[in-house]
Design an enzyme around this catalytic site. Structure first.
Site, PDB file in Angstrom:
ATOM      1  N   TYR A   1      14.725  31.483   4.579  1.00  0.00           N
ATOM      2  CA  TYR A   1      13.506  32.385   5.167  1.00  0.00           C
ATOM      3  C   TYR A   1      13.815  32.677   6.634  1.00  0.00           C
ATOM      4  CZ  TYR A   1      11.374  31.046   0.927  1.00  0.00           C
ATOM      5  OH  TYR A   1      10.793  30.878  -0.380  1.00  0.00           O
TER       6      TYR A   1
ATOM      7  N   LYS B   1       1.033  -1.342  -0.041  1.00  0.00           N
ATOM      8  CA  LYS B   1      -0.042   0.011   0.236  1.00  0.00           C
ATOM      9  C   LYS B   1       0.751   1.208  -0.023  1.00  0.00           C
ATOM     10  CE  LYS B   1      -0.463  -0.330   5.003  1.00  0.00           C
ATOM     11  NZ  LYS B   1      -1.398  -0.752   6.332  1.00  0.00           N
TER      12      LYS B   1
END
Ligand SMILES: *Cc1c(COP(=O)(O)O)cnc(C)c1O
Length: 373
Positions: A264, A41
């Site tokens: 940043y 999965k």
């Protein structure tokens, strides 16, 4: 290596040989009376679903487990005959596709069983189902009540459904609660068998339980983490190796002075003149943003801390101590994780970012090129 043209330096390398030898190690551990379901999965825990189906089947797994119908159909497109179990919920209006693609569906309530039986009958198909029992996780499953015994008995008599298996899932809280779940499961299955039900495949164990609790292996183990070499067990042992590594290159370097900030908000400032490398990988590729100012990448065995905030497309690493790096940086391989001693592995990243190892693997996004060898 696969043939398609590489368009990026940021790559997830997947070792199919290790993948198959992990499966062989699990086979050896559990013996030949117990089947292996490879849980593929979530894009095979990030490694690439379509590419891992054939290697898994060739390594001898008897079942493939997935979470969604889309995943199940992808597996079916790769292999016409391997049994595929959707481990959980499929919306009833999509049952047509379950039947048409010969997929085994998990059933945990009577109404959806009726619906699936009806659609199977219209298509003249006998659909395989596995009954899911809730023994304490409280996620999906029939509760172990008398009403459920009656409901499952009704399902057992449906003409177009074939109950092939029955299973439950552990919360893995501690030995005692696992044992409580195991006993609830065993007792409930026994009650059903006394009523006249017959289950070819009873299963309970995920990766950790497969290694740590031999008696929970029953007729099949459902192994995800383990086949990718992610080790979570702590009592038993099995020889598995991490099958993937995440690597990139250096796009540019900057020589900065003491006191200058990086990225940043300038959350990091140089305490001495520094050489900062910019690498083309960021949280848009799935590396957790909260590795910022915490983890490190490896270059030639040197630990190079992530400095400043990790961006969507780039991260900055401190290369100051690597000799001659300003001249040679274009040729360097940057390891985000692999299983060598000088770099982070999946469990380091999981620890630093406060999550588990599967979460880290599943996050790696499609724009990271997968290279299979
Ligand atoms: C995902 C899943 C597994 C596999 O879990 P691992 O811990 O990765 O082995 C097994 N069973 C069920 C029901 C699952 O949803």
């Amino acid at each position: 290596m696969n043939e398609h043209k590489s368009l990026r330096d940021t790559k997830l390398y997947v070792d199919l040989g290790k993948f198959q030898s992990n499966i062989h190690s699990i086979s050896k551990l559990i013996g030949d009376r117990t089947r292996i379901m490879a849980v593929l999965k979530a894009n095979a825990y990030g490694h690439g679903l379509a590419e891992l189906v054939k290697p898994a089947v060739l390594a001898g797994v008897s079942y493939v487990g997935v979470a969604t119908l889309r995943e199940a159909i992808t597996v079916r497109e790769c292999d016409e005959s391997v049994p595929i179990l959707i481990l959980g919920y499929t919306p009833e209006h999509l049952f047509d596709a379950v039947v048409e693609n010969n997929i085994t569906q998990t059933i945990f309530d009577l109404d959806s069983a009726k619906k699936l039986d009806q659609i199977s009958s219209m298509k003249n198909h006998k659909t395989k189902v596995h009954i899911k029992i809730d023994t304490g996780l409280h996620r999906l499953g029939f509760s172990d009540t008398n009403q459920s015994l009656e409901d499952i008995w009704v399902i057992n008599k449906m003409k177009n459904l074939n109950i092939e298996g029955i299973f439950s899932h552990l919360a893995l809280t501690d030995d005692e609660s696992n044992e409580v779940q195991f006993l609830r499961f065993s007792n409930f299955v026994q009650a059903l068998e006394e009523k006249g039900c017959n289950f070819k495949i009873k299963h309970l164990a995920d990766s950790i339980a497969t290694v740590d609790y031999p008696k929970y292996r029953l007729d099949m183990v459902r192994v995800g983490a383990l086949i990718y070499g992610v080790r979570g067990f702590h009592k038993g042992n099995v020889e598995v190796e991490l099958i993937s590594s995440l690597k990139t290159k250096i796009a540019q370097i900057h020589k900065i002075s003491k006191g200058e900030g990086v990225s940043y908000d300038y959350t990091w400032k140089a305490e001495r003149p520094s050489i900062i490398g910019t690498i083309p990988i960021g949280y848009g590729d799935g590396i957790p943003r909260n590795l910022s100012n915490k983890g490190y990448a490896s270059v030639d065995g040197w630990k190079c801390p992530f400095v400043g905030l990790i961006n969507m497309d780039y991260a900055m690493i401190d290369l100051t101590y690597i000799p001659d790096i300003a001249k040679t940086y274009k040729d360097k391989e940057v390891i985000i994780y692999d299983d060598s001693d000088s770099s982070m592995d999946i469990s380091d990243i999981a620890k630093i970012t406060g999550t588990n190892k599967n979460d880290i693997l599943c996050r790696i996004t499609p724009r990271v090129e997968r290279v299979y060898f």
